[in-house]
Design a protein around this motif. Structure first.
Motif, mmCIF file in Angstrom:
data_model
loop_
_atom_site.group_PDB
_atom_site.id
_atom_site.type_symbol
_atom_site.label_atom_id
_atom_site.label_comp_id
_atom_site.label_asym_id
_atom_site.label_seq_id
_atom_site.Cartn_x
_atom_site.Cartn_y
_atom_site.Cartn_z
ATOM 1 N N ASN A 103 -12.841 29.593 -61.526
ATOM 2 C CA ASN A 103 -13.628 28.378 -61.793
ATOM 3 C C ASN A 103 -15.040 28.735 -62.244
ATOM 4 N N GLN A 104 -15.215 29.913 -62.814
ATOM 5 C CA GLN A 104 -16.537 30.320 -63.296
ATOM 6 C C GLN A 104 -16.499 30.437 -64.809
ATOM 7 N N LEU A 105 -17.472 29.806 -65.423
ATOM 8 C CA LEU A 105 -17.488 29.684 -66.884
ATOM 9 C C LEU A 105 -17.381 31.038 -67.587
ATOM 10 N N LYS A 182 -7.426 23.338 -55.858
ATOM 11 C CA LYS A 182 -8.540 23.977 -56.571
ATOM 12 C C LYS A 182 -8.185 24.159 -58.049
ATOM 13 N N ASN A 185 -8.447 21.049 -59.993
ATOM 14 C CA ASN A 185 -9.831 20.582 -60.160
ATOM 15 C C ASN A 185 -10.732 21.612 -60.816
ATOM 16 N N ASN A 186 -10.150 22.629 -61.420
ATOM 17 C CA ASN A 186 -10.952 23.639 -62.118
ATOM 18 C C ASN A 186 -11.783 22.948 -63.202
ATOM 19 N N THR A 187 -13.078 23.253 -63.240
ATOM 20 C CA THR A 187 -13.984 22.549 -64.156
ATOM 21 C C THR A 187 -13.691 22.877 -65.621
ATOM 22 N N TYR A 188 -13.322 24.124 -65.896
ATOM 23 C CA TYR A 188 -13.239 24.564 -67.299
ATOM 24 C C TYR A 188 -11.815 24.686 -67.836
ATOM 25 N N PRO A 190 -8.616 23.046 -66.076
ATOM 26 C CA PRO A 190 -7.793 22.508 -64.987
ATOM 27 C C PRO A 190 -6.295 22.621 -65.260
#
Ligand code: DC
Length: 224
Positions: A103-105, A182, A185-188, A190
């Motif tokens: 989940n890190q850009l 998780k 709901n991953n920001t980058y 999902p």
């Protein structure tokens, strides 16, 4: 025409076995993208950098020499800075941390770019969470594999190396539910089906039946 095939879905839905067998039948290359996120996670664990130190992680990721080699039976061997880490990345300690790392850009930028490069020629089957939506929106065949949590946890429990991870089925089920949440709901990137993905529920299907379905769909695309 050599297709790009995306196979997404939650852990334990059978993605990696199915993707590898489909690739073998079509004489394509199988690429396990989850293994790439696991490899970066292992590198971070070994470095001792806390998972919330995103800048330090971004630096570390850029220095990682990550290689994937195909074995004669179509599996992926994963190398980190020349070391074979294929077995080590399957540990529960890695599974427990991998969703936070992914989940890190900067981690995603680095790996998505690498995955796209590996897929440029076509003739590939990639399995993951965001292949059909983010990595290869141009994939000609997109599959989303699902199965109930109970079935997925049972499958994973059978696969575990009990000498390394002596986790009970109920603890594993809980850990998988947390990871599902998780990953969704991953920001980058999902975990979700692409609009043009075909969803297959594998609860009551054998591996062979799933592989047959996907291979038939692929052959229809190739001859279209
Ligand atoms: O497929 P796997 O369970 O080995 O994947 C490990 C983790 O990597 C998964 O929990 C989420 C992450 N992942 C991702 O974010 N995007 C992908 N394309 C593949 C995996």
């Amino acid at each position: 025409m050599k297709l790009k095939i995306a196979i997404d879905g939650p852990a334990g839905a059978g993605k990696s076995t199915v993707a590898r067998m489909v690739a073998q039948q079509l004489h394509y290359t199988y690429i396990d993208t989850g293994a790439m996120y696991r490899a970066i996670t292992l590198a971070i664990m070994r470095s001792g950098v806390p998972v919330d130190q995103t800048d330090a992680i971004a630096k570390l990721v850029k220095k990682c020499d990550l290689q994937i080699k195909l074995t004669p039976d179509g599996k992926n061997k994963i190398y980190l800075d020349g070391e074979d880490i294929t077995t080590e990345i399957r540990q529960e300690a890695v599974s427990a941390l991998v969703s936070d790392v992914s989940n890190q850009l900067m981690v995603r930028k680095f790996l998505v770019e690498k995955q796209r490069q590996m897929a440029t020629t076509g003739g590939v089957v990639l399995d993951g969470r965001d292949i059909g939506t983010v990595v290869l929106p141009d994939a000609q065949l997109k599959i989303y594999l699902v199965a109930s949590l109970a079935v997925r946890a049972k499958r994973r429990h059978l696969e575990l190396n009990k000498d390394v991870d002596n986790i009970s089925l109920s603890d594993l089920t809980n850990a998988m539910a947390i990871r599902d949440n998780k990953d969704a709901n991953n920001t980058y990137g999902p975990m979700r089906p692409a609009d043009d993905a075909i969803t297959i529920d594998t609860d009551n299907l054998s591996i062979e039946e799933v592989v047959k379905k996907i291979t038939e769909l692929a052959k229809a695309k190739i001859s279209a």
